[in-house]
Design an enzyme around this catalytic site. Structure first.
Site, PDB file in Angstrom:
ATOM      1  N   GLU A 152       0.812  -1.207   0.000  1.00  0.00           N
ATOM      2  CA  GLU A 152       0.000   0.000   0.000  1.00  0.00           C
ATOM      3  C   GLU A 152       0.852   1.266   0.000  1.00  0.00           C
ATOM      4  O   GLU A 152       1.967   1.279   0.533  1.00  0.00           O
ATOM      5  CB  GLU A 152      -0.899  -0.006   1.244  1.00  0.00           C
ATOM      6  N   CYS A 208       3.313   8.402   1.482  1.00  0.00           N
ATOM      7  CA  CYS A 208       3.901   7.417   2.392  1.00  0.00           C
ATOM      8  C   CYS A 208       4.008   6.110   1.610  1.00  0.00           C
ATOM      9  O   CYS A 208       2.986   5.578   1.165  1.00  0.00           O
ATOM     10  CB  CYS A 208       2.954   7.293   3.596  1.00  0.00           C
ATOM     11  N   CYS A 258       6.827  -7.340   6.828  1.00  0.00           N
ATOM     12  CA  CYS A 258       8.035  -6.921   7.541  1.00  0.00           C
ATOM     13  C   CYS A 258       8.412  -8.016   8.528  1.00  0.00           C
ATOM     14  O   CYS A 258       7.549  -8.591   9.192  1.00  0.00           O
ATOM     15  CB  CYS A 258       7.805  -5.608   8.277  1.00  0.00           C
ATOM     16  N   CYS A 306       7.394  -5.757  15.221  1.00  0.00           N
ATOM     17  CA  CYS A 306       7.114  -4.854  16.346  1.00  0.00           C
ATOM     18  C   CYS A 306       5.710  -5.176  16.876  1.00  0.00           C
ATOM     19  O   CYS A 306       4.792  -5.461  16.106  1.00  0.00           O
ATOM     20  CB  CYS A 306       7.199  -3.394  15.894  1.00  0.00           C
ATOM     21  N   CYS A 355       2.297  -3.299  15.428  1.00  0.00           N
ATOM     22  CA  CYS A 355       2.255  -2.926  14.007  1.00  0.00           C
ATOM     23  C   CYS A 355       1.536  -3.987  13.171  1.00  0.00           C
ATOM     24  O   CYS A 355       1.879  -5.169  13.224  1.00  0.00           O
ATOM     25  CB  CYS A 355       3.692  -2.739  13.498  1.00  0.00           C
ATOM     26  N   GLU A 378      10.513  -2.417   6.421  1.00  0.00           N
ATOM     27  CA  GLU A 378      11.628  -1.696   7.039  1.00  0.00           C
ATOM     28  C   GLU A 378      12.596  -1.309   5.913  1.00  0.00           C
ATOM     29  O   GLU A 378      13.293  -2.161   5.359  1.00  0.00           O
ATOM     30  CB  GLU A 378      12.295  -2.628   8.078  1.00  0.00           C
ATOM     31  N   SER A 432      12.293   6.138   7.437  1.00  0.00           N
ATOM     32  CA  SER A 432      11.950   5.809   8.821  1.00  0.00           C
ATOM     33  C   SER A 432      12.445   4.403   9.119  1.00  0.00           C
ATOM     34  O   SER A 432      12.176   3.469   8.366  1.00  0.00           O
ATOM     35  CB  SER A 432      10.432   5.880   9.008  1.00  0.00           C
ATOM     36  N   SER A 437      12.172   5.036  14.840  1.00  0.00           N
ATOM     37  CA  SER A 437      11.045   4.548  15.635  1.00  0.00           C
ATOM     38  C   SER A 437      11.561   4.122  17.001  1.00  0.00           C
ATOM     39  O   SER A 437      11.964   2.979  17.188  1.00  0.00           O
ATOM     40  CB  SER A 437      10.397   3.367  14.922  1.00  0.00           C
ATOM     41  N   LEU A 438      11.526   5.048  17.950  1.00  0.00           N
ATOM     42  CA  LEU A 438      12.090   4.748  19.270  1.00  0.00           C
ATOM     43  C   LEU A 438      11.045   4.045  20.147  1.00  0.00           C
ATOM     44  O   LEU A 438      11.275   2.946  20.643  1.00  0.00           O
ATOM     45  CB  LEU A 438      12.582   6.050  19.913  1.00  0.00           C
ATOM     46  N   CYS A 442      -1.078   5.385  10.198  1.00  0.00           N
ATOM     47  CA  CYS A 442       0.222   4.765  10.526  1.00  0.00           C
ATOM     48  C   CYS A 442       0.016   3.398  11.161  1.00  0.00           C
ATOM     49  O   CYS A 442      -0.762   3.263  12.103  1.00  0.00           O
ATOM     50  CB  CYS A 442       0.951   5.578  11.582  1.00  0.00           C
TER      51      CYS A 442
END
Ligand code: SAH
Ligand code: SF4
Length: 368
Positions: A94, A107, A114, A118, A121, A170, A201, A223-224, A343
């Site tokens: 997407e 975006c 991925c 995480c 996500c 990623e 990112s 991405s912390l 997001c």
């Protein structure tokens, strides 16, 4: 397309020039070709009228401008647009366009799924299938610029003025294809977007942050999501390999290479998990005095996940606390929720190939 057909889409200028030389043509024709493809959106060699007939014929025989099929377009009430691109074998990725008064941000995705898993996500929850090629990455921008009207309130040539690698995947795990795609985005023969307006990112692949700083120098977002290793290990599993201290050192090295331009730290606001004032103080201790700004992202829920979005007052309290400390902190506006384009909600269609193997590896890591 035959198996030997070369896809010119996503090919950096130097590679197109080398190919033209190989075809016995003058390399400068590569410039004309690139302008046709990216700036005028032309994909039929017959329409490239300033190329000689013989060159057009050679291109038709050996090459193509190969674009993925667009499976669907979704229009949000707030002006956000999402497309699904076919990625082979029933898979899809997407891209989301977010119009704002002073910019048009696209975006884009860099992988089908991925592998980094995480905890919060939707893309990660689906597992990983494969990397996108440079052509498939650039095609997202090509398509958006083709179908969206040019901006009429400024002198931008294209609808897309900014690109963020914040879609599926990623980007630094697909470095080999992401960097040539960026070269096209910034090339004057294509979209001419300034490096400042291209943002990669990453969840923190340290070695490739260093490489990107040396080779590409675009804007960096990290991405912390957690201010200490115990919590980050849980939320962003790659932290076990590249813990916060190592990651931040790489960030400051990156900022130095870019004349200390700010690095954006993304921080997803998860109710009762990472959103207390104590967490804000801990975060401040990590970033104080550094070229850093914090972008708080209200968590966007998706099916099969237990996290909840922090309440608005908790987000405000967290942001104010960071500001009191002197940090630059903003909260990201949620856009395109009605079309599942916010997001972390991008799921596309992924049939996982490697997750089982990966979770096995993680299980083993956890028991060491
Ligand atoms: N893989 C890269 C880029 C894609 S994700 C990365 O992780 O940085 C883009 C941003 O959306 C990241 O900051 C990511 O952590 C965040 N994100 C992921 N899932 C989310 C969700 N459900 N709600 C809000 N933000 C999310
Ligand atoms: Fe991958 Fe980024 Fe999602 Fe983590 S947040 S699983 S790195 S896409």
């Amino acid at each position: 397309m035959s198996i030997d057909t070369i896809n010119l889409l996503g090919m950096p200028q130097s590679a197109v020039e080398a190919l033209f030389t190989e075809l016995g043509e003058k390399p400068f024709h590569a410039r004309q070709l690139m302008r046709w493809v990216y700036q005028r959106g032309v994909t039929d060699f017959d329409d490239m009228t300033d190329l000689s007939k013989s060159l057009r014929h050679k291109l038709q025989e050996r090459t193509c401008i190969g674009l993925p099929e667009v499976l669907s377009q979704h229009d949000s009430a707030d002006g956000t647009v999402k497309w699904l691109f076919e990625s082979g074998f029933g898979q899809a990725v997407e891209a989301v366009f977010i119009p704002e008064a002073d910019r048009g941000t696209l975006c884009i995705s860099s992988q089908v799924g991925c592998a980094l898993d995480c905890a919060f996500c939707a893309t990660g929850a689906q597992g990983f299938n494969r990397n996108l090629s440079a052509a498939e990455i650039v095609a997202q921008v090509w398509h958006a610029n083709r179908v969206l009207p040019r901006r009429d309130n400024d002198d931008a040539d294209f609808a897309v003025t900014n690109v963020v690698f914040m879609g599926m995947g990623e980007p630094l795990a697909n470095y080999r294809n992401v960097v040539p795609a960026i070269e096209i985005l910034i090339s004057d023969l294509a979209y001419g977007i300034s490096r400042r307006r291209v943002t990669v990112s990453t969840s923190g692949l340290v070695p490739n942050i260093d490489r990107l700083g040396d080779e590409c120098n675009v804007s960096l977002a990290v991405s912390l999501h957690a201010p200490n290793n115990d919590l980050r290990d849980e939320l962003v599993p790659i932290n076990k390999m590249h813990p916060i201290e190592t990651l931040l050192e790489a960030c400051w090295r990156y900022a130095e290479k870019r004349a200390n331009r700010f690095i954006t730290f993304e921080y997803v606001m998860l109710d009762g998990i990472n959103d207390s004032v104590r967490h804000a103080d801990e975060l401040n201790a990590l970033l104080e005095g550094k070229p850093a700004k914090v972008n708080l992202i209200p968590f966007n829920p998706f099916a099969g996940n237990d996290f909840a979005r922090s309440p608005a007052d908790a987000i405000m309290r967290f942001q104010n606390r960071l500001r009191q400390h002197g940090l630059v902190a903003t909260t990201r506006k949620t856009r395109g929720e009605d079309i599942d384009a916010a997001c972390g909600q991008l799921a596309g269609k992924v049939s996982d190939r490697v997750r089982n193997r990966l979770s096995e590896k993680r299980r083993r890591m956890a028991t060491v």
